[in-house]
Design a protein around this motif. Structure first.
Motif, PDB file in Angstrom:
ATOM      1  N   ASP A 176       0.812  -1.220   0.000  1.00  0.00           N
ATOM      2  CA  ASP A 176       0.000   0.000   0.000  1.00  0.00           C
ATOM      3  C   ASP A 176       0.839   1.261   0.000  1.00  0.00           C
ATOM      4  OD1 ASP A 176      -0.980  -0.203   3.544  1.00  0.00           O
ATOM      5  OD2 ASP A 176       0.955  -0.077   2.554  1.00  0.00           O
ATOM      6  N   GLY A 177       2.148   1.108  -0.261  1.00  0.00           N
ATOM      7  CA  GLY A 177       2.995   2.270  -0.476  1.00  0.00           C
ATOM      8  C   GLY A 177       3.727   2.805   0.733  1.00  0.00           C
ATOM      9  N   TYR A 178       3.562   2.150   1.881  1.00  0.00           N
ATOM     10  CA  TYR A 178       4.301   2.616   3.067  1.00  0.00           C
ATOM     11  C   TYR A 178       5.777   2.306   2.888  1.00  0.00           C
ATOM     12  CZ  TYR A 178       6.000   3.040   7.821  1.00  0.00           C
ATOM     13  OH  TYR A 178       6.727   3.394   8.922  1.00  0.00           O
ATOM     14  N   ILE A 179       6.620   3.297   3.181  1.00  0.00           N
ATOM     15  CA  ILE A 179       8.064   3.150   2.988  1.00  0.00           C
ATOM     16  C   ILE A 179       8.788   3.324   4.316  1.00  0.00           C
ATOM     17  CG2 ILE A 179      10.101   4.228   1.954  1.00  0.00           C
ATOM     18  CD1 ILE A 179       8.431   4.786  -0.531  1.00  0.00           C
ATOM     19  N   TYR A 180       9.742   2.449   4.534  1.00  0.00           N
ATOM     20  CA  TYR A 180      10.601   2.513   5.722  1.00  0.00           C
ATOM     21  C   TYR A 180      12.045   2.653   5.288  1.00  0.00           C
ATOM     22  CZ  TYR A 180      13.629   0.752   9.380  1.00  0.00           C
ATOM     23  OH  TYR A 180      14.653   0.615  10.282  1.00  0.00           O
ATOM     24  N   GLY A 226      17.304  10.092   3.818  1.00  0.00           N
ATOM     25  CA  GLY A 226      17.745  11.287   3.125  1.00  0.00           C
ATOM     26  C   GLY A 226      18.766  11.030   2.041  1.00  0.00           C
ATOM     27  N   ARG A 227      19.302   9.815   1.986  1.00  0.00           N
ATOM     28  CA  ARG A 227      20.305   9.490   0.965  1.00  0.00           C
ATOM     29  C   ARG A 227      19.824   8.397   0.014  1.00  0.00           C
ATOM     30  NH1 ARG A 227      24.949   7.215   2.394  1.00  0.00           N
ATOM     31  NH2 ARG A 227      24.127   6.193   4.269  1.00  0.00           N
ATOM     32  N   PHE A 228      19.069   7.460   0.520  1.00  0.00           N
ATOM     33  CA  PHE A 228      18.584   6.331  -0.286  1.00  0.00           C
ATOM     34  C   PHE A 228      17.101   6.504  -0.579  1.00  0.00           C
ATOM     35  CE2 PHE A 228      21.779   2.820   1.208  1.00  0.00           C
ATOM     36  CZ  PHE A 228      22.835   3.681   0.924  1.00  0.00           C
ATOM     37  N   THR A 229      16.684   6.033  -1.747  1.00  0.00           N
ATOM     38  CA  THR A 229      15.279   6.060  -2.131  1.00  0.00           C
ATOM     39  C   THR A 229      14.888   4.708  -2.705  1.00  0.00           C
ATOM     40  OG1 THR A 229      15.412   8.426  -2.647  1.00  0.00           O
ATOM     41  CG2 THR A 229      13.516   7.199  -3.506  1.00  0.00           C
ATOM     42  N   ILE A 230      13.863   4.106  -2.113  1.00  0.00           N
ATOM     43  CA  ILE A 230      13.351   2.839  -2.617  1.00  0.00           C
ATOM     44  C   ILE A 230      12.156   3.110  -3.520  1.00  0.00           C
ATOM     45  CG2 ILE A 230      11.750   2.429  -0.688  1.00  0.00           C
ATOM     46  CD1 ILE A 230      12.552  -0.558  -0.841  1.00  0.00           C
ATOM     47  N   SER A 231      12.036   2.324  -4.575  1.00  0.00           N
ATOM     48  CA  SER A 231      10.892   2.459  -5.474  1.00  0.00           C
ATOM     49  C   SER A 231      10.684   1.131  -6.183  1.00  0.00           C
ATOM     50  CB  SER A 231      11.118   3.575  -6.493  1.00  0.00           C
ATOM     51  OG  SER A 231      12.228   3.295  -7.319  1.00  0.00           O
ATOM     52  N   GLN A 232       9.556   1.019  -6.844  1.00  0.00           N
ATOM     53  CA  GLN A 232       9.313  -0.202  -7.598  1.00  0.00           C
ATOM     54  C   GLN A 232       8.516   0.115  -8.849  1.00  0.00           C
ATOM     55  OE1 GLN A 232       7.323  -2.360  -4.390  1.00  0.00           O
ATOM     56  NE2 GLN A 232       5.390  -2.244  -5.497  1.00  0.00           N
ATOM     57  N   ASP A 233       8.737  -0.686  -9.863  1.00  0.00           N
ATOM     58  CA  ASP A 233       8.006  -0.585 -11.120  1.00  0.00           C
ATOM     59  C   ASP A 233       7.216  -1.879 -11.253  1.00  0.00           C
ATOM     60  OD1 ASP A 233       7.133  -0.676 -13.772  1.00  0.00           O
ATOM     61  OD2 ASP A 233       8.875   0.446 -14.497  1.00  0.00           O
ATOM     62  N   ASN A 234       5.941  -1.817 -10.953  1.00  0.00           N
ATOM     63  CA  ASN A 234       5.135  -3.038 -10.971  1.00  0.00           C
ATOM     64  C   ASN A 234       5.027  -3.636 -12.365  1.00  0.00           C
ATOM     65  OD1 ASN A 234       4.790  -2.708  -8.260  1.00  0.00           O
ATOM     66  ND2 ASN A 234       2.623  -2.195  -8.354  1.00  0.00           N
ATOM     67  N   ALA A 235       5.039  -2.798 -13.381  1.00  0.00           N
ATOM     68  CA  ALA A 235       4.952  -3.309 -14.755  1.00  0.00           C
ATOM     69  C   ALA A 235       6.173  -4.154 -15.104  1.00  0.00           C
ATOM     70  CB  ALA A 235       4.802  -2.154 -15.728  1.00  0.00           C
ATOM     71  N   LYS A 236       7.314  -3.780 -14.544  1.00  0.00           N
ATOM     72  CA  LYS A 236       8.547  -4.521 -14.810  1.00  0.00           C
ATOM     73  C   LYS A 236       8.853  -5.528 -13.686  1.00  0.00           C
ATOM     74  CE  LYS A 236      10.728  -0.832 -17.481  1.00  0.00           C
ATOM     75  NZ  LYS A 236      11.902   0.091 -17.595  1.00  0.00           N
ATOM     76  N   ASN A 237       8.012  -5.523 -12.648  1.00  0.00           N
ATOM     77  CA  ASN A 237       8.253  -6.394 -11.489  1.00  0.00           C
ATOM     78  C   ASN A 237       9.671  -6.211 -10.955  1.00  0.00           C
ATOM     79  OD1 ASN A 237       6.235  -7.960 -10.241  1.00  0.00           O
ATOM     80  ND2 ASN A 237       7.367  -9.846 -10.626  1.00  0.00           N
ATOM     81  N   THR A 238      10.074  -4.955 -10.866  1.00  0.00           N
ATOM     82  CA  THR A 238      11.444  -4.624 -10.469  1.00  0.00           C
ATOM     83  C   THR A 238      11.435  -3.633  -9.328  1.00  0.00           C
ATOM     84  OG1 THR A 238      12.277  -5.037 -12.703  1.00  0.00           O
ATOM     85  CG2 THR A 238      13.641  -3.683 -11.259  1.00  0.00           C
ATOM     86  N   MET A 261      20.840   5.039  -4.410  1.00  0.00           N
ATOM     87  CA  MET A 261      21.731   5.351  -3.295  1.00  0.00           C
ATOM     88  C   MET A 261      22.595   6.544  -3.667  1.00  0.00           C
ATOM     89  SD  MET A 261      22.829   1.498  -2.124  1.00  0.00           S
ATOM     90  CE  MET A 261      23.866   1.231  -3.555  1.00  0.00           C
ATOM     91  N   ASN A 262      22.399   7.649  -2.976  1.00  0.00           N
ATOM     92  CA  ASN A 262      23.162   8.866  -3.216  1.00  0.00           C
ATOM     93  C   ASN A 262      24.066   9.159  -2.028  1.00  0.00           C
ATOM     94  OD1 ASN A 262      21.714   9.210  -5.647  1.00  0.00           O
ATOM     95  ND2 ASN A 262      20.145  10.433  -4.626  1.00  0.00           N
ATOM     96  N   SER A 263      25.024  10.027  -2.252  1.00  0.00           N
ATOM     97  CA  SER A 263      25.939  10.445  -1.181  1.00  0.00           C
ATOM     98  C   SER A 263      26.478   9.228  -0.429  1.00  0.00           C
ATOM     99  CB  SER A 263      25.227  11.395  -0.211  1.00  0.00           C
ATOM    100  OG  SER A 263      24.728  12.524  -0.889  1.00  0.00           O
ATOM    101  N   LEU A 264      26.968   8.272  -1.171  1.00  0.00           N
ATOM    102  CA  LEU A 264      27.436   7.032  -0.550  1.00  0.00           C
ATOM    103  C   LEU A 264      28.626   7.271   0.364  1.00  0.00           C
ATOM    104  CD1 LEU A 264      26.929   4.689  -3.593  1.00  0.00           C
ATOM    105  CD2 LEU A 264      26.009   4.280  -1.305  1.00  0.00           C
ATOM    106  N   LYS A 265      28.664   6.505   1.432  1.00  0.00           N
ATOM    107  CA  LYS A 265      29.721   6.602   2.427  1.00  0.00           C
ATOM    108  C   LYS A 265      30.452   5.261   2.508  1.00  0.00           C
ATOM    109  CE  LYS A 265      26.813   9.638   5.273  1.00  0.00           C
ATOM    110  NZ  LYS A 265      26.188   9.809   6.609  1.00  0.00           N
ATOM    111  N   PRO A 266      31.686   5.249   2.976  1.00  0.00           N
ATOM    112  CA  PRO A 266      32.398   3.975   3.127  1.00  0.00           C
ATOM    113  C   PRO A 266      31.631   2.977   3.993  1.00  0.00           C
ATOM    114  CG  PRO A 266      33.944   5.787   3.286  1.00  0.00           C
ATOM    115  CD  PRO A 266      32.577   6.405   3.231  1.00  0.00           C
ATOM    116  N   GLU A 267      30.895   3.461   4.969  1.00  0.00           N
ATOM    117  CA  GLU A 267      30.136   2.546   5.832  1.00  0.00           C
ATOM    118  C   GLU A 267      28.933   1.925   5.140  1.00  0.00           C
ATOM    119  OE1 GLU A 267      31.026   5.716   6.508  1.00  0.00           O
ATOM    120  OE2 GLU A 267      29.489   6.743   7.705  1.00  0.00           O
ATOM    121  N   ASP A 268      28.635   2.363   3.914  1.00  0.00           N
ATOM    122  CA  ASP A 268      27.586   1.715   3.133  1.00  0.00           C
ATOM    123  C   ASP A 268      28.104   0.468   2.418  1.00  0.00           C
ATOM    124  OD1 ASP A 268      26.473   4.988   2.180  1.00  0.00           O
ATOM    125  OD2 ASP A 268      25.552   3.656   3.684  1.00  0.00           O
ATOM    126  N   THR A 269      29.395   0.244   2.485  1.00  0.00           N
ATOM    127  CA  THR A 269      29.987  -0.930   1.850  1.00  0.00           C
ATOM    128  C   THR A 269      29.380  -2.201   2.430  1.00  0.00           C
ATOM    129  OG1 THR A 269      32.074   0.177   1.349  1.00  0.00           O
ATOM    130  CG2 THR A 269      32.120  -2.228   1.522  1.00  0.00           C
TER     131      THR A 269
END
Length: 122
Positions: free
Chosen positions: A58-62, A69-81, A86-94
């Motif tokens: 139902d579109g709730y995002i966590y 503020g740096r990552f954005t999740i999304s989905q394309d239901n037509a592509k099932n993807t 991920m922006n402003s990546l940091k070494p701790e995101d490794t």
């Protein structure tokens, strides 16, 4: 047969961006309660990793506090993807990033995809 195939990882410098993709087969996103991304140190099971982000039917995002503020999740239901921008990546995101699907009726991940490695250098 259910499959989740993740891609888009790579080696980047701190401050760079990456977009991860996870294409699902064997089910459609509107059948899942939640789709999400986890991350884990290389060589370890993603099932034991940290939750990064989820998006519900139902579109709730966590977002985990560490990526807000740096990552954005999304989905394309037509592509099932499923995507993770991920922006402003940091070494701790490794980490190895894995996508996952939580199917009804029981809460919890039912399907895991293979991981895609993200390496961020300072």
């Amino acid at each position: 047969e259910v499959q989740l195939v993740a891609s888009g990882g790579g080696s980047v410098m701190a401050g760079d961006s990456l977009r991860l993709s996870c294409t699902a087969s064997g089910f459609t996103f509107d059948e899942a309660d939640d789709m999400g991304w986890y991350r884990q140190a290389p060589g370890k099971e993603c099932e034991l990793g940290d939750l990064v982000s989820t998006i519900s039917r139902d579109g709730y995002i966590y977002y985990a506090d560490s990526v807000k503020g740096r990552f954005t999740i999304s989905q394309d239901n037509a592509k099932n993807t499923l995507y993770l921008q991920m922006n402003s990546l940091k070494p701790e995101d490794t980490a190895v990033y894995c996508c996952a699907a939580d199917m009804p009726p029981v809460i919890g991940v039912d399907y895991w995809g293979q991981g895609t490695q993200v390496t961020v250098s300072s």
